[in-house]
Design a protein around this motif. Structure first.
Motif, PDB file in Angstrom:
ATOM      1  N   CYS A  57       0.833  -1.204   0.000  1.00 44.54           N
ATOM      2  CA  CYS A  57       0.000   0.000   0.000  1.00 44.54           C
ATOM      3  C   CYS A  57       0.866   1.251   0.000  1.00 44.54           C
ATOM      4  CB  CYS A  57      -0.919  -0.025   1.224  1.00 44.54           C
ATOM      5  SG  CYS A  57      -1.663   1.571   1.618  1.00 44.54           S
ATOM      6  N   TYR A  58       1.850   1.299   0.897  1.00 41.09           N
ATOM      7  CA  TYR A  58       2.714   2.477   0.996  1.00 41.09           C
ATOM      8  C   TYR A  58       3.575   2.636  -0.257  1.00 41.09           C
ATOM      9  CZ  TYR A  58       1.498   3.339   5.910  1.00 41.09           C
ATOM     10  OH  TYR A  58       0.820   3.656   7.072  1.00 41.09           O
ATOM     11  N   LYS A  59       4.000   1.532  -0.856  1.00 41.73           N
ATOM     12  CA  LYS A  59       4.759   1.607  -2.109  1.00 41.73           C
ATOM     13  C   LYS A  59       3.903   2.209  -3.222  1.00 41.73           C
ATOM     14  CE  LYS A  59       8.112  -2.154  -1.543  1.00 41.73           C
ATOM     15  NZ  LYS A  59       8.543  -3.492  -2.048  1.00 41.73           N
ATOM     16  N   LYS A  60       2.646   1.816  -3.264  1.00 41.83           N
ATOM     17  CA  LYS A  60       1.729   2.347  -4.279  1.00 41.83           C
ATOM     18  C   LYS A  60       1.530   3.852  -4.074  1.00 41.83           C
ATOM     19  CE  LYS A  60      -2.971   1.797  -6.151  1.00 41.83           C
ATOM     20  NZ  LYS A  60      -2.517   1.862  -7.556  1.00 41.83           N
ATOM     21  N   LEU A  61       1.345   4.263  -2.827  1.00 45.92           N
ATOM     22  CA  LEU A  61       1.175   5.688  -2.529  1.00 45.92           C
ATOM     23  C   LEU A  61       2.410   6.478  -2.951  1.00 45.92           C
ATOM     24  CD1 LEU A  61      -0.500   5.472   1.003  1.00 45.92           C
ATOM     25  CD2 LEU A  61      -1.601   6.230  -1.111  1.00 45.92           C
ATOM     26  N   GLN A  62       3.590   5.932  -2.696  1.00 46.80           N
ATOM     27  CA  GLN A  62       4.824   6.612  -3.086  1.00 46.80           C
ATOM     28  C   GLN A  62       4.949   6.706  -4.598  1.00 46.80           C
ATOM     29  OE1 GLN A  62       8.444   5.258  -0.914  1.00 46.80           O
ATOM     30  NE2 GLN A  62       7.022   4.244   0.467  1.00 46.80           N
ATOM     31  N   SER A  63       4.647   5.610  -5.299  1.00 48.82           N
ATOM     32  CA  SER A  63       4.786   5.607  -6.756  1.00 48.82           C
ATOM     33  C   SER A  63       3.817   6.561  -7.432  1.00 48.82           C
ATOM     34  CB  SER A  63       4.586   4.188  -7.302  1.00 48.82           C
ATOM     35  OG  SER A  63       3.244   3.771  -7.153  1.00 48.82           O
ATOM     36  N   GLU A  64       2.681   6.834  -6.778  1.00 44.33           N
ATOM     37  CA  GLU A  64       1.682   7.736  -7.351  1.00 44.33           C
ATOM     38  C   GLU A  64       1.803   9.160  -6.811  1.00 44.33           C
ATOM     39  OE1 GLU A  64      -2.207   6.046  -6.942  1.00 44.33           O
ATOM     40  OE2 GLU A  64      -1.673   4.210  -8.004  1.00 44.33           O
ATOM     41  N   GLY A  65       2.833   9.389  -6.001  1.00 42.68           N
ATOM     42  CA  GLY A  65       3.094  10.743  -5.538  1.00 42.68           C
ATOM     43  C   GLY A  65       2.276  11.183  -4.341  1.00 42.68           C
ATOM     44  N   TYR A  66       1.671  10.242  -3.618  1.00 48.95           N
ATOM     45  CA  TYR A  66       0.858  10.598  -2.457  1.00 48.95           C
ATOM     46  C   TYR A  66       1.593  10.385  -1.135  1.00 48.95           C
ATOM     47  CZ  TYR A  66      -3.488  11.367  -5.009  1.00 48.95           C
ATOM     48  OH  TYR A  66      -4.466  11.883  -5.825  1.00 48.95           O
ATOM     49  N   ALA A  67       2.810   9.915  -1.192  1.00 48.03           N
ATOM     50  CA  ALA A  67       3.574   9.680   0.027  1.00 48.03           C
ATOM     51  C   ALA A  67       5.054   9.701  -0.301  1.00 48.03           C
ATOM     52  CB  ALA A  67       3.173   8.353   0.672  1.00 48.03           C
ATOM     53  N   TYR A  68       5.865   9.913   0.699  1.00 48.41           N
ATOM     54  CA  TYR A  68       7.311   9.827   0.538  1.00 48.41           C
ATOM     55  C   TYR A  68       7.886   9.206   1.801  1.00 48.41           C
ATOM     56  CZ  TYR A  68       7.286  14.183   3.303  1.00 48.41           C
ATOM     57  OH  TYR A  68       7.086  15.126   4.271  1.00 48.41           O
ATOM     58  N   VAL A 205       9.686   9.246 -16.374  1.00 47.78           N
ATOM     59  CA  VAL A 205       9.772   7.963 -17.084  1.00 47.78           C
ATOM     60  C   VAL A 205       9.508   6.803 -16.131  1.00 47.78           C
ATOM     61  CG1 VAL A 205      11.367   6.351 -18.215  1.00 47.78           C
ATOM     62  CG2 VAL A 205      11.293   8.740 -18.929  1.00 47.78           C
ATOM     63  N   PHE A 206      10.153   6.819 -14.975  1.00 49.79           N
ATOM     64  CA  PHE A 206      10.006   5.706 -14.040  1.00 49.79           C
ATOM     65  C   PHE A 206       8.610   5.668 -13.421  1.00 49.79           C
ATOM     66  CE2 PHE A 206      14.759   6.412 -13.615  1.00 49.79           C
ATOM     67  CZ  PHE A 206      15.065   5.384 -14.500  1.00 49.79           C
ATOM     68  N   LYS A 207       8.034   6.838 -13.210  1.00 48.08           N
ATOM     69  CA  LYS A 207       6.656   6.874 -12.706  1.00 48.08           C
ATOM     70  C   LYS A 207       5.698   6.322 -13.756  1.00 48.08           C
ATOM     71  CE  LYS A 207       7.260  10.765  -9.515  1.00 48.08           C
ATOM     72  NZ  LYS A 207       6.965  12.198  -9.263  1.00 48.08           N
ATOM     73  N   TRP A 208       5.948   6.649 -15.022  1.00 44.80           N
ATOM     74  CA  TRP A 208       5.109   6.149 -16.112  1.00 44.80           C
ATOM     75  C   TRP A 208       5.198   4.639 -16.200  1.00 44.80           C
ATOM     76  CZ3 TRP A 208       1.228   7.953 -18.787  1.00 44.80           C
ATOM     77  CH2 TRP A 208       0.836   7.324 -19.975  1.00 44.80           C
ATOM     78  N   ARG A 209       6.372   4.092 -15.886  1.00 40.93           N
ATOM     79  CA  ARG A 209       6.547   2.640 -15.869  1.00 40.93           C
ATOM     80  C   ARG A 209       5.962   2.025 -14.599  1.00 40.93           C
ATOM     81  NH1 ARG A 209       7.036   0.278 -20.242  1.00 40.93           N
ATOM     82  NH2 ARG A 209       8.145  -1.491 -19.308  1.00 40.93           N
ATOM     83  N   PHE A 431      13.388  19.518  -8.528  1.00 39.68           N
ATOM     84  CA  PHE A 431      14.206  18.325  -8.760  1.00 39.68           C
ATOM     85  C   PHE A 431      13.957  17.201  -7.749  1.00 39.68           C
ATOM     86  CE2 PHE A 431      16.527  22.084 -10.210  1.00 39.68           C
ATOM     87  CZ  PHE A 431      16.710  21.765 -11.549  1.00 39.68           C
ATOM     88  N   TYR A 432      12.990  17.394  -6.863  1.00 42.41           N
ATOM     89  CA  TYR A 432      12.713  16.387  -5.840  1.00 42.41           C
ATOM     90  C   TYR A 432      11.313  15.815  -6.007  1.00 42.41           C
ATOM     91  CZ  TYR A 432      16.791  17.860  -3.083  1.00 42.41           C
ATOM     92  OH  TYR A 432      18.067  18.137  -2.651  1.00 42.41           O
ATOM     93  N   LYS A 433      11.171  14.547  -5.641  1.00 46.64           N
ATOM     94  CA  LYS A 433       9.830  13.962  -5.635  1.00 46.64           C
ATOM     95  C   LYS A 433       9.172  14.132  -4.269  1.00 46.64           C
ATOM     96  CE  LYS A 433      10.898   9.042  -4.666  1.00 46.64           C
ATOM     97  NZ  LYS A 433       9.883   8.719  -3.671  1.00 46.64           N
ATOM     98  N   ASP A 434       9.969  14.417  -3.222  1.00 49.65           N
ATOM     99  CA  ASP A 434       9.420  14.653  -1.893  1.00 49.65           C
ATOM    100  C   ASP A 434       8.986  16.103  -1.750  1.00 49.65           C
ATOM    101  OD1 ASP A 434      10.073  12.100  -1.372  1.00 49.65           O
ATOM    102  OD2 ASP A 434      11.764  12.539  -0.041  1.00 49.65           O
ATOM    103  N   ILE A 435       7.949  16.311  -0.974  1.00 49.49           N
ATOM    104  CA  ILE A 435       7.388  17.657  -0.836  1.00 49.49           C
ATOM    105  C   ILE A 435       8.310  18.599  -0.064  1.00 49.49           C
ATOM    106  CG2 ILE A 435       6.139  17.271   1.329  1.00 49.49           C
ATOM    107  CD1 ILE A 435       3.761  18.747  -0.045  1.00 49.49           C
ATOM    108  N   ASP A 436       9.212  18.024   0.756  1.00 52.31           N
ATOM    109  CA  ASP A 436      10.087  18.870   1.559  1.00 52.31           C
ATOM    110  C   ASP A 436      11.493  18.963   0.981  1.00 52.31           C
ATOM    111  OD1 ASP A 436      10.743  16.261   2.010  1.00 52.31           O
ATOM    112  OD2 ASP A 436      10.999  16.458   4.175  1.00 52.31           O
TER     113      ASP A 436
END
Length: 470
Positions: A57-68, A205-209, A431-436
């Motif tokens: 679940c947490y991996k899915k949230l991270q891959s979709e940009g809802y968690a880090y 690219v990696f998010k699209w994959r 340049f970051y995927k994390d919000i902070d």
């Protein structure tokens, strides 16, 4: 914990249901930006599911940009629109600069070369020679791997015939190369590793994959090797994306020792390296040698990508990849699925341009001119901004990555204040995927600015930051 209560159904996987529920909580602001999500074991017990369900679940949230994830601290919520809204606004502003070609602004964002250094005369001559020599053939014939003579010339001119031409694929730019390499080795829910921070196009690219993205901080001479191996021990990684010279945005270059260690780990833990050799033509420090991962690779692990767009003519959209032995068929298939073939005329013109020695001369002119701007900006930053920022010298390339000393100043707010004065910078958060990530950093490119604008821009940045602190 009550807000995490909901009724699970039997139709779809539990980890997807839980992830969707948490996304709804984040979007409805029942979970705040940056709020820590429950520990895996605690949430698993609360929802009466196993730990693996929450991990997925947490991996899915991270891959979709809802968690880090913060190493050693846990998983944290991220409301996507907060980050995405700014990135979209930033992108819109930069496109506006490019499309309208404002003469009254100071653009510290542009990464492509100034049109003052475009080799128009020589390239026009080469194009005419190709058309006279090849006629309609220059426009009609297409080869999936790319024009054979161009692949041969690249091998001869840049690699001293080190490779088989069958291992070289002509690309429509570096971004396509990253995409093709990812298609060859990354599947849904595979794990990939990137530098932190990194190039946003690679992240896309990696998010699209639909891969799970792990990050490892980059230091002055490459990534944090100890942390890198700790991640490798706990997770099966498919590939590592790296910018070996003048990393975007930090400007760092990998030491030989760091590259050799990563190649050793690639053998030990069975992963590939996608090497984006970004701007290595523009080395200004004589003590910095060009020795990419691909040269040191003894285990057939490296997909090497080089673009001609950044240091030649952006409009021709050409680059190349040298891929590991055994990937020819999948490379051809991935290329066909992307755009079938790259412009034949441009390939033939580039081949002649390189073979006749024009390319080497062009690079020497660029190095001379941009080294002047590099030295000037470096000295101005030291003289005018040293009280406000920290700087590590990149020793080449087209930009500086600066870190604000005052933690009360954010690069995002600095972007807005400078924008009002018609000065444009790139905030680190892009340049970051994390919000902070990157809130205290920003990048200054000097490729689109002349010496007068560099001076003016640095003085205004000093003035804005100084007023902020009062």
């Amino acid at each position: 914990m009550e807000k995490y209560i909901f009724e699970l159904n039997e139709e779809e996987p539990k980890y997807i249901q839980i992830a969707n529920h948490i996304k709804n909580l984040i979007n409805s602001k029942c979970i705040n930006d940056g709020e820590k999500l429950p520990p895996i074991r605690k949430l698993a017990e609360f929802l009466n599911v196993n730990n693996v369900t929450i991990v997925n679940c947490y991996k899915k949230l991270q891959s979709e940009g809802y968690a880090y994830q913060k190493m050693g601290s846990g998983t944290f919520a991220k409301r996507r629109e907060v980050m995405q809204k700014f990135k979209n606004e930033y992108s819109k502003e930069i496109k506006n600069i490019i499309n309208k070609n404002h003469g009254d602004i100071i653009d510290f964002t542009g990464e492509s070369l100034s049109d003052l250094y475009f080799p128009i005369k020589e390239f026009k001559e080469v194009l005419n020679r190709v058309l006279d020599r090849d006629g309609a053939e220059a426009l009609l014939i297409q080869e999936t791997l790319g024009y054979g003579e161009l692949r041969e010339t690249i091998n001869n001119a840049f690699w001293n015939k080190r490779f088989d031409e069958e291992e070289i694929l002509i690309l429509s730019g570096a971004q396509q190369g990253i995409d093709i390499a990812a298609k060859a080795i990354v599947n849904i829910n595979d794990n990939v590793m990137v530098e932190k921070p990194t190039y946003g196009g690679a992240l896309s690219v990696f998010k699209w994959r639909r891969a799970n993205i792990f990050e490892v901080p980059i230091n002055d001479d490459g990534i944090d090797i100890k942390l890198f191996e700790n991640i490798l021990k706990k997770n099966k990684i498919k590939c590592f994306y790296a910018m070996s010279y003048f990393h975007n945005p930090t400007g760092a270059s990998y030491s030989k020792e760091c590259k050799l260690k990563i190649l050793e780990l690639a053998e030990k833990y069975d992963f590939y390296i996608i090497e984006d050799d970004y701007l290595s033509e523009l080395i200004y420090d004589e003590n910095l040698n060009h020795e990419p991962f691909k040269v040191l690779d003894k285990g057939n692990r490296v997909f090497y990508i080089k673009s001609f767009s950044k240091i030649f003519l952006p409009g021709i959209r050409l680059g190349y990849m040298i891929y590991p032995d055994g990937f020819k068929e999948v490379m051809q298939s991935s290329k066909i699925n992307t755009d079938i073939a790259t412009s034949t005329l441009m390939q033939r013109a580039l081949e002649l341009y390189i073979r006749e020695g024009y390319f080497k001369g062009h690079i020497e002119i660029l190095k001379k001119e941009y080294k002047k701007r590099y030295n000037m900006m470096r000295n101005l930053i030291k003289d005018q901004l040293s009280d406000y920022i920290e700087m590590k010298e990149p020793r080449g390339g087209l930009y500086f990555y600066l870190k604000l000393k005052d933690k009360n100043i954010s690069s995002k707010e600095l972007f807005y204040r400078l924008k009002d004065k018609k000065i444009f910078i790139t905030p680190g958060i892009v340049f970051y995927k994390d919000i902070d990530g990157g809130v205290d950093s920003f990048r200054l490119c000097f490729s689109q600015t002349n010496e007068n604008k560099i001076k003016e821009g640095i003085y205004v940045i000093k003035e804005v930051i100084n007023k902020w602190r009062i």
